[in-house]
Design a protein around this motif. Structure first.
Motif, short mmCIF file in Angstrom:
data_model
loop_
_atom_site.label_atom_id
_atom_site.label_comp_id
_atom_site.label_asym_id
_atom_site.label_seq_id
_atom_site.Cartn_x
_atom_site.Cartn_y
_atom_site.Cartn_z
N MET A 47 72.04 -13.06 16.12
CA MET A 47 71.99 -14.40 16.68
C MET A 47 72.54 -15.36 15.64
O MET A 47 71.92 -15.58 14.60
CB MET A 47 70.56 -14.78 17.07
N CYS A 104 74.76 -20.92 18.04
CA CYS A 104 73.67 -20.68 18.99
C CYS A 104 74.05 -19.63 20.03
O CYS A 104 73.90 -19.83 21.24
CB CYS A 104 73.22 -21.96 19.68
N ILE A 145 69.47 -20.16 22.41
CA ILE A 145 70.48 -19.19 21.99
C ILE A 145 71.13 -18.61 23.25
O ILE A 145 70.42 -18.15 24.16
CB ILE A 145 69.86 -18.06 21.15
#
Length: 471
Positions: free
Chosen positions: A108, A113, A464
């Motif tokens: 991630m 994001c 995310i």
């Protein structure tokens, strides 16, 4: 690629998550899936390879520096992140082009994001073993762990540590037998997943505990011999010959430092670090207790026992007790490198204990006295009446309430990683209610949030963009 769910059912995943708690909306853009390049614009405006900006004391200390707890499965602690991003292995498995099963290493990226496969090849289908995001299950064990130290990603391939587990009502008898498992192997890779190399293979006859401590140049782990024993129709696992081991990650050499059995009858667990000392927790039964008694499930075996905390100098092997609580029945605790925070469940107060002076004082009084973890200079509990989180300032004892909860289930937020100024957490879930208060879980949704907003309960989640289920 056809996906397969590994042994942990989706419902069990949610139950495990729920039980794991004792612990202005910004758009990040719409990104597609695929691979990711670790080239990013630096402050000078030039492109360059990123390196983890770890909020880890061991990161800058080098060999012989301050210790840091990098991984502890039982306490759900994994330093598998940097200021730039978060790494995790999926629970879901896929079938590769050659027919083997594998899990994926995901990343991630906090700047964009978005979630990506940890693979820098934009043309990769992520279905062959030469992809840096692919981890075949026949090579990487069920309990494989990830953690970051000195800008490198470490992968500890191992099977489950069965020490202390028991199966009641099983048929069996006879002598104890050693537990056979896949040998534990330590790998190291670059931050972008490339350059994965095996740096140490443990003796196949030992089990490596699900704990890793680092000082920037070495890793410290506990090895032991695990045996299966049977008594009264039940089967249980016991251990012996626990050793603290140091791995020089540059030389790829391992050294046994000293026995982790200090002759006091206490099974010590590493719960944190301060300087060059480990912080240990154990239960002193005050008498000789057999392995069979510990596995009966009879809670009366703990009557009259004491919670004990100690520090262990990793260089000299000297252990020293600094705090003891008689007959607590149920407790929770956390450490932050300077203090131990401890609570006897239902007592309505949380105490702090100085790790250097052993001075004890009441930090705060609260009906929500079960400690679930730490976020920066705060410890946090939860209010079971509304699943809100309560953050306690460790300097003042002041309590702030965060009323934010999982948007779909109303359960507590799940804190995943604590950065310098922000927190990565699970803020929403893809679920189907079952009508009895439980859920079938299909995936988790992650987001970043500023610490101050989290403490104040301000909904400023930065979601995310996921390409997988988050499992």
């Amino acid at each position: 690629m056809k996906k397969h769910i590994c042994a942990l059912p989706v419902l069990a995943v949610l139950l495990a998550l729920l039980l794991s708690f004792p612990l202005v909306l910004s758009s990040c853009g719409d990104f597609g899936g695929g691979s990711y390049s670790f080239e990013r614009e630096t402050q000078s405006g030039q492109a360059g390879e990123t390196s983890p900006g770890k909020n880890d004391k061991a990161e800058d200390s080098g060999p012989g520096g301050e210790l840091s707890l990098l991984y502890h499965m039982q306490h759900q602690h994994a330093e598998s992140y940097t200021e730039d991003g978060y790494y995790y292995l999926t629970l879901e498995t896929v079938r590769l082009a050659d027919g083997r099963e594998a899990r994926h290493l995901m990343y991630m990226d906090f700047a964009s994001c978005r979630e990506v496969y940890l693979c820098s090849n934009p043309a990769c289908a992520h279905d062959t073993a030469d992809c840096t995001s692919v981890f075949p299950t026949d090579q990487f064990g069920q309990s494989t762990a990830l953690f970051v130290m000195n800008g490198s990603l470490y992968i500890l391939s191992k099977e489950q540590d069965r020490d202390g587990s028991a199966v009641m009502g099983s048929l069996g008898g006879g002598a104890a037998s050693e537990v056979e498992a896949m040998p534990t192997v330590l790998y190291r890779a670059n931050a972008d997943g490339t350059g994965r190399e095996k740096i140490y293979a443990f003796d196949a006859s030992v089990t490596v505990e699900d704990i890793a401590v680092g000082d920037g140049g070495s890793l410290y782990m506990i090895t032991k011999k695990v045996k299966t024993e049977s008594s009264g129709g039940s089967i249980y696992h016991t251990s012996s010959e626990r050793q603290l081991m140091r791995l020089d990650v540059s030389a790829g050499e391992g050294t046994s430092l000293f026995s982790f059995d200090f002759g006091d009858g206490i099974d010590w667990d590493i719960i944190g670090c301060t300087g060059r000392r480990l912080i240990l927790y154990g239960i002193d039964f005050g008498r000789e207790v057999s392995d069979e008694e510990k596995h009966t499930g009879d809670a009366s075996v703990y009557d009259g026992s004491s919670d004990v905390f100690a520090t262990l100098d990793i260089d000299s092997g000297k252990i020293g007790e600094f705090y003891r609580v008689k007959d607590p029945k149920s407790r929770s605790f956390a450490v932050d490198g300077e203090f131990l925070y401890y609570s006897v469940s239902g007592e309505g107060r949380i105490v702090s204990v100085d790790l250097l002076t052993a001075e004890e004082k009441t930090l705060c009084t609260t009906p929500n006295d079960s400690i679930w973890g730490t976020v920066g200079d705060r410890i946090y509990t939860r209010d079971s009446t509304d699943n809100s989180l309560c953050f306690i300032n460790t300097a003042t004892g002041r309590i702030s309430r965060c009323g934010l909860t999982d948007r779909s289930t109303g359960t507590c937020l799940k804190i995943i990683a604590v950065l310098n100024e922000r927190v990565l957490l699970i803020y929403d879930s893809d679920v189907t209610p079952m009508g009895d208060g439980s859920y079938t879980v299909y995936g988790y949704k992650y987001a970043l949030i500023d610490k101050d907003d989290l403490f104040a309960g301000i909904d400023s989640f930065m979601p995310i963009k996921m390409i997988g289920s988050g499992l």
